[in-house]
Motif scaffolding. Structure first.
Motif, PDB file in Angstrom:
ATOM      1  N   LYS A   1      -2.985   1.281   3.150  1.00  0.00           N
ATOM      2  CA  LYS A   1      -2.519   0.120   3.910  1.00  0.00           C
ATOM      3  C   LYS A   1      -3.583  -0.967   3.768  1.00  0.00           C
ATOM      4  CE  LYS A   1      -0.507   3.213   7.376  1.00  0.00           C
ATOM      5  NZ  LYS A   1      -1.091   4.463   6.835  1.00  0.00           N
ATOM      6  N   GLY A   2      -3.325  -1.941   2.943  1.00  0.00           N
ATOM      7  CA  GLY A   2      -4.318  -2.985   2.736  1.00  0.00           C
ATOM      8  C   GLY A   2      -5.394  -2.554   1.769  1.00  0.00           C
ATOM      9  N   ASN A   3      -6.650  -2.566   2.211  1.00  0.00           N
ATOM     10  CA  ASN A   3      -7.784  -2.377   1.318  1.00  0.00           C
ATOM     11  C   ASN A   3      -8.605  -1.133   1.649  1.00  0.00           C
ATOM     12  OD1 ASN A   3      -8.003  -5.245  -0.168  1.00  0.00           O
ATOM     13  ND2 ASN A   3      -7.444  -5.592   1.964  1.00  0.00           N
TER      14      ASN A   3
ATOM     15  N   THR B   1      -0.180  -7.270   1.780  1.00  0.00           N
ATOM     16  CA  THR B   1      -0.575  -7.756   3.106  1.00  0.00           C
ATOM     17  C   THR B   1      -1.087  -9.198   3.033  1.00  0.00           C
ATOM     18  OG1 THR B   1      -2.760  -6.697   2.793  1.00  0.00           O
ATOM     19  CG2 THR B   1      -1.103  -5.471   4.059  1.00  0.00           C
TER      20      THR B   1
ATOM     21  N   SER C   1      -2.743  -3.950  -0.690  1.00  0.00           N
ATOM     22  CA  SER C   1      -3.771  -4.996  -0.615  1.00  0.00           C
ATOM     23  C   SER C   1      -3.174  -6.365  -0.935  1.00  0.00           C
ATOM     24  CB  SER C   1      -4.911  -4.672  -1.588  1.00  0.00           C
ATOM     25  OG  SER C   1      -5.813  -5.744  -1.687  1.00  0.00           O
TER      26      SER C   1
ATOM     27  N   ASP D   1      -7.973  -0.371   5.405  1.00  0.00           N
ATOM     28  CA  ASP D   1      -7.406   0.941   5.718  1.00  0.00           C
ATOM     29  C   ASP D   1      -8.499   1.970   5.961  1.00  0.00           C
ATOM     30  OD1 ASP D   1      -6.000   3.296   5.871  1.00  0.00           O
ATOM     31  OD2 ASP D   1      -5.056   3.145   3.908  1.00  0.00           O
TER      32      ASP D   1
ATOM     33  N   VAL E   1      -6.867  -6.824   5.818  1.00  0.00           N
ATOM     34  CA  VAL E   1      -6.483  -5.509   6.343  1.00  0.00           C
ATOM     35  C   VAL E   1      -7.299  -4.431   5.633  1.00  0.00           C
ATOM     36  CG1 VAL E   1      -4.603  -3.849   6.628  1.00  0.00           C
ATOM     37  CG2 VAL E   1      -4.158  -6.316   6.851  1.00  0.00           C
TER      38      VAL E   1
ATOM     39  N   SER F   1       2.757  -3.392   2.190  1.00  0.00           N
ATOM     40  CA  SER F   1       1.591  -2.888   2.932  1.00  0.00           C
ATOM     41  C   SER F   1       0.376  -2.687   2.033  1.00  0.00           C
ATOM     42  CB  SER F   1       1.937  -1.580   3.645  1.00  0.00           C
ATOM     43  OG  SER F   1       2.344  -0.593   2.710  1.00  0.00           O
TER      44      SER F   1
ATOM     45  N   SER G   1      -6.365 -10.576  -2.097  1.00  0.00           N
ATOM     46  CA  SER G   1      -6.034 -11.896  -1.549  1.00  0.00           C
ATOM     47  C   SER G   1      -6.022 -12.969  -2.623  1.00  0.00           C
ATOM     48  CB  SER G   1      -7.027 -12.251  -0.445  1.00  0.00           C
ATOM     49  OG  SER G   1      -7.054 -11.241   0.543  1.00  0.00           O
TER      50      SER G   1
END
Length: 319
Positions: free
Chosen positions: A310-312, A163, A160, A289, A287, A158, A134
């Motif tokens: 998908k994400g973290n 997203t 980290s 995962d 998000v 998709s 982020s």
């Protein structure tokens, strides 16, 4: 205390569980009992190392700091004599920066580090994930000076960083096209993507749209293919740039006057606070995962390095 140490560079198997003495905070430091950390692309690139230039910063023959890990959440359980910002029992989260050391049950950090109080609206796993992808997305979007109604294509949407970038771009009023695997279409649409496209579609000749910002999150598409979809005067962002990409980007910037952003981000408390405020008003979510126990760090690295998360990915250390 338990730690995961990398005594050598190499495959995930170099990550070993060890017992270390629990550190004591210096006068200006806090000691954090770590509840969660995360595994991100920066972690496995240092471990591998990839690019090899990593060795110049982290150790020529082996890591100078064997305990990797940048992001964390936990509870302050010790403070130095001169500490004024925190007290024992505070829930905190943030980044250890270049000091690393988050793959452990405890770590000591200066109270001036990018660490802040973890609000009740954010869980420990979310806090540990928030301060890598982020912060990275926010810093690059700020460097782009992204404006309302501009168009942005996010490649690796998709991930980290991806997203987070979708949500931040929508917050700033941009029109978002997300590029990811078909199986992740629903995820990226739920985060605010206006249009979705798979990787094959991005590279097809029929894809002839251009965008004000092309935001490459995962380092898997060529600079030339990205520039084909960049409007004149637009900005290309290379989050996962290799050393070769960086060298090429500098040449292109100098010779063709194209604005290309890459390199390390600026981690700031101001940006971390900005993300927290978005979460509090329901405009941003982290998000997650998968999660792994500390003892399965090698498996977590294998999964993240494969590039399909998908994400973290979060590591559970304490509760």
């Amino acid at each position: 205390m338990k730690v995961i140490a990398a005594r050598n560079y190499g495959t995930p198997e170099v990550l070993r569980l060890e017992e270390w003495e629990t550190p004591s905070p210096k006068k200006n430091e806090i000691r954090i009992k770590i509840y969660n950390t995360s595994v991100n692309s920066g972690d496995w690139r240092i471990r591998k190392p990839d690019p090899k230039l990593v060795r110049l910063f982290f150790g020529i023959t082996k890591p100078k700091q064997p305990i990797l890990g940048i992001s964390l959440s936990g509870v302050v359980d010790g403070i130095g004599a001169n500490v004024t910002k925190f007290k024992i029992g505070d829930r905190v989260f943030g980044s250890t920066g270049m000091q690393m050391g988050a793959y452990a049950e405890y770590t000591c950090l200066p109270e001036s580090a990018v660490i802040m109080i973890l609000p009740k609206e954010i869980s420990f796993p979310e806090g540990a994930a928030l301060s890598f992808g982020s912060l990275t997305a926010l810093d690059f979007i700020q460097k782009c000076n992204l404006q309302k109604n501009q168009t942005i294509l996010i490649y690796g949407a998709s991930s980290s960083v991806g997203t987070a970038a979708i949500q931040l771009a929508k917050h700033f009023g941009s029109l978002v096209t997300a590029v990811c695997s078909i199986g992740n279409f629903e995820l990226v649409k739920s985060l605010g993507a206006d249009f979705v496209m798979d990787y094959e579609g991005f590279h097809e000749e029929s894809h002839n749209k251009t965008y004000d910002v092309v935001f490459e999150c995962v380092g898997k598409s060529s600079i030339s293919s990205n520039l084909q979809h960049l409007t004149k005067g637009g900005v290309l962002v290379l989050v996962g740039a290799s050393f070769k990409d960086m060298f090429q980007a500098v040449l292109i910037s100098l010779t063709k006057k194209i604005n290309i952003k890459f390199g390390p981000i600026a981690e700031t408390l101001k940006n971390l606070q900005f993300l927290v405020e978005l979460i509090k008003i329901g405009k941003f979510k982290v998000v997650i995962d998968k999660s792994y126990p500390l003892e399965e760090m090698a498996e977590a690295h294998r999964y993240v390095e494969a590039g399909h998360k998908k994400g973290n990915v979060v590591i559970n250390i304490a509760s």
